[in-house]
Design an enzyme around this catalytic site. Structure first.
Site, PDB file in Angstrom:
ATOM      1  N   GLU A 125       1.124  -0.823  -3.149  1.00 29.82           N
ATOM      2  CA  GLU A 125       1.599   0.250  -4.025  1.00 29.82           C
ATOM      3  C   GLU A 125       2.212  -0.332  -5.298  1.00 29.82           C
ATOM      4  OE1 GLU A 125       2.204   4.075  -2.812  1.00 29.82           O
ATOM      5  OE2 GLU A 125       3.144   3.543  -0.896  1.00 29.82           O
TER       6      GLU A 125
ATOM      7  N   GLU B 167      -1.298   2.107   6.067  1.00 30.38           N
ATOM      8  CA  GLU B 167      -0.337   3.110   6.520  1.00 30.38           C
ATOM      9  C   GLU B 167      -0.891   4.036   7.593  1.00 30.38           C
ATOM     10  OE1 GLU B 167       1.519   1.869   2.634  1.00 30.38           O
ATOM     11  OE2 GLU B 167      -0.479   1.994   3.497  1.00 30.38           O
TER      12      GLU B 167
END
Length: 289
Positions: free
Chosen positions: A130, A150
């Site tokens: 990210e 994730e």
């Protein structure tokens, strides 16, 4: 290391190690190598203070971020996350966001004023990915790996990377990363348009500054700090505005309204034009923007 005189000292860090290896350049090393530089919640708030200081310190013009050991950042410290959830459930600590408004590691949603270069030395998973998705320039060692695992842990990459990756690498590739949890190599990431440069991997006994990925980042930083710091700040603002807003015309209008008079009134524009006329190298001053 270069000696620097700052208006005020950088805020103290426990997660990251900060140094100033070249004129006008800050180097931040994520420094939990035994934990693959997984991010702690306090560490993220420390980094937010650090990057706020970096943007406000006139003598600094470019920052580089990398990781100690064999990872850039493997994401959130899930053990700490689990412990914090349990303590909050028992009412032992107050509810506080896990990350600051500027996102994971204070970088995944950062707008900021000055550029940050990623020197990705190894694993960039979860929150590490990210961060990568929102850096200004990215250099990666050949052995680096990028991924959003994730979904394999029942969580979601909600720190800003999903819409940004959709814009940078396209919807199909962003979907492939997020929904499968697969990882990609540095070579693939460059082919996808996620990173700028791929370097050789570092030897096992390399110091931080001898790593090819860090050396390449320092060379790129040098080419930035040699230019007008005003021009760098305003050019970056125009790129960020177009990237975030999506409208080229609106971004152009905002850039002109917000920055044109400051650029014209600044010392560096006049110095650059005069240096060109006099056929000499410009002597830039620290930006007052």
């Amino acid at each position: 290391m270069q000696s620097h005189s700052f208006n005020r000292l950088p805020p103290p860090q426990t997660y990251g190690a900060v140094s100033f290896p070249a004129s006008h350049v800050m180097l931040l090393v994520f420094n939990r190598p035994k934990a693959l530089n997984s991010m702690t919640s306090p560490g993220q708030y420390e980094l937010e203070s650090l990057f706020s200081w970096y943007d406000s310190e006139p003598s600094l013009r470019c920052a580089i971020v990398t990781g100690a050991g064999r990872a850039f950042c493997a994401g959130m410290d899930l053990k700490e996350w689990n412990q914090l959830n349990a303590r909050r459930a028992r009412g032992e600590i107050e509810q506080q966001p896990m990350m600051p408004r500027s996102g994971f590691g204070a970088l995944s949603r950062r707008h900021g004023k000055k550029p940050v270069i990623g020197a990705i030395n190894g694993l960039a998973f979860g929150g590490g990915m990210e961060i990568v998705a929102n850096l200004d320039l990215v250099i990666a060692a050949k052995g680096a790996l990028f991924g959003l695992p994730e979904a394999k842990r029942g969580v979601v990459a909600m720190a800003g990377s999903l819409p940004r990756l959709a814009r940078t690498i396209g919807r199909p590739r962003a979907t492939e990363l997020a929904l499968t949890g697969k990882s990609i190599t540095a070579t693939e990431a460059k082919e996808w348009g996620l990173i700028n440069i791929v370097t050789e991997d570092a030897a096992a006994d390399c110091t931080m500054l001898e790593r090819p990925v860090v050396k390449a980042a320092l060379e790129l930083a040098a080419s930035i700090v040699n230019n007008s710091p005003d021009s760098v700040i305003i050019s970056r603002a125009g790129i960020v505005a177009g990237y975030e807003d999506g409208s080229a015309e609106n971004a152009t209008r905002l850039l002109s309204e917000n920055w044109e008079s400051a650029l014209n009134d600044g010392e560096n524009l006049h110095e650059g034009v005069q240096a060109f006329a006099e056929k000499r190298a410009p002597r830039w001053v620290d930006s007052k923007l």
